[in-house]
Design a protein around this motif. Structure first.
Motif, PDB file in Angstrom:
ATOM      1  N   SER A 139     -52.481 -41.495  49.213  1.00  0.00           N
ATOM      2  CA  SER A 139     -52.678 -40.356  48.309  1.00  0.00           C
ATOM      3  C   SER A 139     -51.615 -40.310  47.223  1.00  0.00           C
ATOM      4  CB  SER A 139     -52.670 -39.045  49.104  1.00  0.00           C
ATOM      5  OG  SER A 139     -51.451 -38.887  49.808  1.00  0.00           O
ATOM      6  N   ARG A 140     -50.405 -40.829  47.552  1.00  0.00           N
ATOM      7  CA  ARG A 140     -49.324 -40.864  46.562  1.00  0.00           C
ATOM      8  C   ARG A 140     -48.539 -42.170  46.699  1.00  0.00           C
ATOM      9  NH1 ARG A 140     -48.889 -35.393  48.262  1.00  0.00           N
ATOM     10  NH2 ARG A 140     -49.311 -33.884  46.602  1.00  0.00           N
ATOM     11  N   LEU A 141     -48.184 -42.709  45.557  1.00  0.00           N
ATOM     12  CA  LEU A 141     -47.376 -43.928  45.497  1.00  0.00           C
ATOM     13  C   LEU A 141     -46.162 -43.630  44.620  1.00  0.00           C
ATOM     14  CD1 LEU A 141     -47.322 -47.039  46.204  1.00  0.00           C
ATOM     15  CD2 LEU A 141     -48.327 -47.395  43.920  1.00  0.00           C
ATOM     16  N   ALA A 142     -44.981 -43.820  45.177  1.00  0.00           N
ATOM     17  CA  ALA A 142     -43.754 -43.458  44.467  1.00  0.00           C
ATOM     18  C   ALA A 142     -43.213 -44.617  43.644  1.00  0.00           C
ATOM     19  CB  ALA A 142     -42.691 -42.994  45.461  1.00  0.00           C
ATOM     20  N   MET A 143     -42.566 -44.259  42.551  1.00  0.00           N
ATOM     21  CA  MET A 143     -41.849 -45.226  41.719  1.00  0.00           C
ATOM     22  C   MET A 143     -40.850 -44.446  40.877  1.00  0.00           C
ATOM     23  SD  MET A 143     -44.705 -46.081  38.762  1.00  0.00           S
ATOM     24  CE  MET A 143     -43.509 -46.786  37.635  1.00  0.00           C
ATOM     25  N   ALA A 144     -39.901 -45.142  40.280  1.00  0.00           N
ATOM     26  CA  ALA A 144     -38.963 -44.489  39.370  1.00  0.00           C
ATOM     27  C   ALA A 144     -39.575 -44.413  37.976  1.00  0.00           C
ATOM     28  CB  ALA A 144     -37.646 -45.258  39.336  1.00  0.00           C
ATOM     29  N   LEU A 172     -49.607 -41.699  41.141  1.00  0.00           N
ATOM     30  CA  LEU A 172     -48.204 -42.080  41.004  1.00  0.00           C
ATOM     31  C   LEU A 172     -47.308 -40.844  40.951  1.00  0.00           C
ATOM     32  CD1 LEU A 172     -48.427 -44.954  38.350  1.00  0.00           C
ATOM     33  CD2 LEU A 172     -48.097 -45.178  40.829  1.00  0.00           C
ATOM     34  N   VAL A 173     -46.235 -40.864  41.733  1.00  0.00           N
ATOM     35  CA  VAL A 173     -45.195 -39.839  41.629  1.00  0.00           C
ATOM     36  C   VAL A 173     -43.918 -40.534  41.176  1.00  0.00           C
ATOM     37  CG1 VAL A 173     -46.153 -38.195  43.256  1.00  0.00           C
ATOM     38  CG2 VAL A 173     -44.764 -40.064  44.121  1.00  0.00           C
ATOM     39  N   ARG A 174     -43.332 -40.008  40.113  1.00  0.00           N
ATOM     40  CA  ARG A 174     -42.200 -40.684  39.476  1.00  0.00           C
ATOM     41  C   ARG A 174     -40.910 -39.925  39.726  1.00  0.00           C
ATOM     42  NH1 ARG A 174     -46.702 -40.979  36.308  1.00  0.00           N
ATOM     43  NH2 ARG A 174     -47.235 -43.002  35.365  1.00  0.00           N
ATOM     44  N   GLY A 175     -39.908 -40.620  40.220  1.00  0.00           N
ATOM     45  CA  GLY A 175     -38.584 -40.028  40.376  1.00  0.00           C
ATOM     46  C   GLY A 175     -37.752 -40.293  39.138  1.00  0.00           C
ATOM     47  N   PHE A 184     -38.726 -39.804  47.961  1.00  0.00           N
ATOM     48  CA  PHE A 184     -40.131 -39.427  48.061  1.00  0.00           C
ATOM     49  C   PHE A 184     -40.802 -40.142  49.228  1.00  0.00           C
ATOM     50  CE2 PHE A 184     -40.488 -38.486  43.221  1.00  0.00           C
ATOM     51  CZ  PHE A 184     -40.068 -37.180  43.430  1.00  0.00           C
ATOM     52  N   VAL A 185     -40.435 -41.407  49.418  1.00  0.00           N
ATOM     53  CA  VAL A 185     -41.048 -42.200  50.488  1.00  0.00           C
ATOM     54  C   VAL A 185     -40.453 -41.824  51.840  1.00  0.00           C
ATOM     55  CG1 VAL A 185     -41.630 -44.517  51.268  1.00  0.00           C
ATOM     56  CG2 VAL A 185     -41.389 -44.070  48.821  1.00  0.00           C
ATOM     57  N   VAL A 186     -39.131 -41.701  51.913  1.00  0.00           N
ATOM     58  CA  VAL A 186     -38.468 -41.351  53.165  1.00  0.00           C
ATOM     59  C   VAL A 186     -38.960 -40.007  53.689  1.00  0.00           C
ATOM     60  CG1 VAL A 186     -36.240 -40.715  54.188  1.00  0.00           C
ATOM     61  CG2 VAL A 186     -36.393 -42.725  52.718  1.00  0.00           C
ATOM     62  N   SER A 187     -39.180 -39.048  52.797  1.00  0.00           N
ATOM     63  CA  SER A 187     -39.622 -37.707  53.194  1.00  0.00           C
ATOM     64  C   SER A 187     -41.129 -37.627  53.436  1.00  0.00           C
ATOM     65  CB  SER A 187     -39.231 -36.702  52.105  1.00  0.00           C
ATOM     66  OG  SER A 187     -39.905 -36.997  50.891  1.00  0.00           O
ATOM     67  N   ARG A 188     -41.811 -38.750  53.250  1.00  0.00           N
ATOM     68  CA  ARG A 188     -43.271 -38.850  53.439  1.00  0.00           C
ATOM     69  C   ARG A 188     -44.050 -38.038  52.398  1.00  0.00           C
ATOM     70  NH1 ARG A 188     -43.798 -41.832  58.433  1.00  0.00           N
ATOM     71  NH2 ARG A 188     -41.629 -42.279  58.965  1.00  0.00           N
ATOM     72  N   ASN A 189     -43.408 -37.684  51.297  1.00  0.00           N
ATOM     73  CA  ASN A 189     -44.156 -37.083  50.195  1.00  0.00           C
ATOM     74  C   ASN A 189     -44.992 -38.131  49.471  1.00  0.00           C
ATOM     75  OD1 ASN A 189     -43.395 -34.283  50.275  1.00  0.00           O
ATOM     76  ND2 ASN A 189     -41.339 -34.933  49.692  1.00  0.00           N
ATOM     77  N   ALA A 190     -44.677 -39.379  49.706  1.00  0.00           N
ATOM     78  CA  ALA A 190     -45.497 -40.501  49.242  1.00  0.00           C
ATOM     79  C   ALA A 190     -45.636 -41.462  50.416  1.00  0.00           C
ATOM     80  CB  ALA A 190     -44.847 -41.194  48.050  1.00  0.00           C
ATOM     81  N   ALA A 192     -46.059 -44.666  50.320  1.00  0.00           N
ATOM     82  CA  ALA A 192     -45.355 -45.915  50.045  1.00  0.00           C
ATOM     83  C   ALA A 192     -44.758 -45.811  48.652  1.00  0.00           C
ATOM     84  CB  ALA A 192     -46.310 -47.114  50.137  1.00  0.00           C
ATOM     85  N   GLY A 193     -43.923 -46.757  48.303  1.00  0.00           N
ATOM     86  CA  GLY A 193     -43.324 -46.716  46.975  1.00  0.00           C
ATOM     87  C   GLY A 193     -42.663 -48.018  46.602  1.00  0.00           C
ATOM     88  N   PHE A 194     -42.515 -48.208  45.306  1.00  0.00           N
ATOM     89  CA  PHE A 194     -41.766 -49.343  44.781  1.00  0.00           C
ATOM     90  C   PHE A 194     -40.300 -48.931  44.701  1.00  0.00           C
ATOM     91  CE2 PHE A 194     -45.999 -50.453  43.108  1.00  0.00           C
ATOM     92  CZ  PHE A 194     -46.053 -51.798  43.472  1.00  0.00           C
ATOM     93  N   VAL A 195     -39.470 -49.603  45.494  1.00  0.00           N
ATOM     94  CA  VAL A 195     -38.052 -49.274  45.574  1.00  0.00           C
ATOM     95  C   VAL A 195     -37.237 -50.558  45.518  1.00  0.00           C
ATOM     96  CG1 VAL A 195     -38.481 -47.153  46.879  1.00  0.00           C
ATOM     97  CG2 VAL A 195     -38.077 -49.294  48.109  1.00  0.00           C
ATOM     98  N   ALA A 196     -35.929 -50.414  45.552  1.00  0.00           N
ATOM     99  CA  ALA A 196     -35.042 -51.582  45.555  1.00  0.00           C
ATOM    100  C   ALA A 196     -34.874 -52.096  46.984  1.00  0.00           C
ATOM    101  CB  ALA A 196     -33.677 -51.209  44.979  1.00  0.00           C
ATOM    102  N   LEU A 197     -34.880 -53.396  47.127  1.00  0.00           N
ATOM    103  CA  LEU A 197     -34.650 -53.995  48.445  1.00  0.00           C
ATOM    104  C   LEU A 197     -33.348 -53.500  49.044  1.00  0.00           C
ATOM    105  CD1 LEU A 197     -35.298 -56.013  50.720  1.00  0.00           C
ATOM    106  CD2 LEU A 197     -34.201 -57.792  49.332  1.00  0.00           C
TER     107      LEU A 197
END
Length: 266
Positions: A139-144, A172-175, A184-190, A192-197
């Protein structure tokens, strides 16, 4: 026979011995400790904290760091923020700092190369990541934010490469920064998300689902540092710039999921 009293002056040889000991004691003391103020890209938060601890132990200097998106830090520096060193998540903004004569010429270099991942804290959240994105099984995909954060720009480039950028706009939810996207991903508001390794590497809970995005799907994330004009006479700032190129720092940077870089900027 002469007996010295408490009021007699010590012999010359004794004075010379004391002076010699005092000289070498002073010479062995470290230089006066200073403080370096850093403006650091949010993705490098955990790495910076470990680097700072090591640096402070080795040099006696202290580190003060402010973390945020590269774009916002850049704007703050242009508006007079009191940083000695700018550690961006891209090469473009340090180059702009240098061009604007807000940074010291020939001090800009790549200290790390970042890696983008698609991540969910839920084990088995997806199998084939590209199919997961194509089917929009979330339902939501996080990214910066691509406008302020280089990792957000990289995520946009990946979705454009796969042909999903326009189709996913509503989900898309943008930080403001990659740190907020990660939250956003850790809190399960999204889901999954594109983050840094590096963020996943530093996360306490090692479970989850991870896709290392092929690096030819996005432009290289060369993270550059530059000594700012404020830091030119700060011994702690100069020492920090040298430390970032040391074998000790390189090992820490690699351990946090980055490819270390050795080449100074042109």
């Amino acid at each position: 026979m002469y007996q010295p009293t408490s009021t007699d002056h010590p012999p010359r040889a004794c004075l010379l011995h004391i002076a010699t000991l005092l000289f070498f004691s002073i010479a062995s003391l470290p230089a006066l400790a200073g403080e370096v103020s850093l403006g650091v890209a949010a993705n490098f938060t955990d790495t910076t904290r470990e680097l700072a601890k090591q640096f402070e132990g080795e040099t006696g200097h202290t580190v003060s760091a402010s973390f945020g998106s590269t774009g916002k830090l850049y704007a703050q520096i242009r508006n007079g923020a009191p940083f000695d060193v700018f550690m961006a998540a891209d090469a473009r903004r340090p180059a702009l700092i240098e061009k604007a004569q807000a940074g010291v010429p020939n001090t800009r270099f790549t200290y790390a190369r970042g890696k983008l991942v698609l991540w969910s804290p839920t084990p088995g959240a997806f199998g084939d990541a590209e199919s997961y994105l194509a089917q929009q099984a979330f339902s939501r995909l996080a990214m910066a934010n691509p406008k302020t954060a280089p990792y957000g720009l990289a995520a946009q480039q990946v979705l454009e490469h796969l042909g999903h950028w326009q189709a996913l706009q509503a989900k898309l939810v943008r930080g403001d920064s990659i740190a907020q996207a990660f939250q956003f991903v850790v809190s399960r508001n999204a889901q999954a998300g594109f983050v840094a390794l590096s963020q996943v590497t530093s996360w306490d809970d090692k479970e989850g689902t991870l896709w290392n995005v092929p690096q030819d799907y996005y432009q290289p994330i060369d993270q550059q540092a530059i000594l700012l004009n404020r830091g030119i006479s700060n011994e702690a700032a100069l020492a920090w710039m040298d430390f970032l190129k040391s074998n000790t720092a390189i090992a820490i940077i690699r351990g946090h999921g980055y490819d270390p870089a050795y080449d100074t900027a042109d």
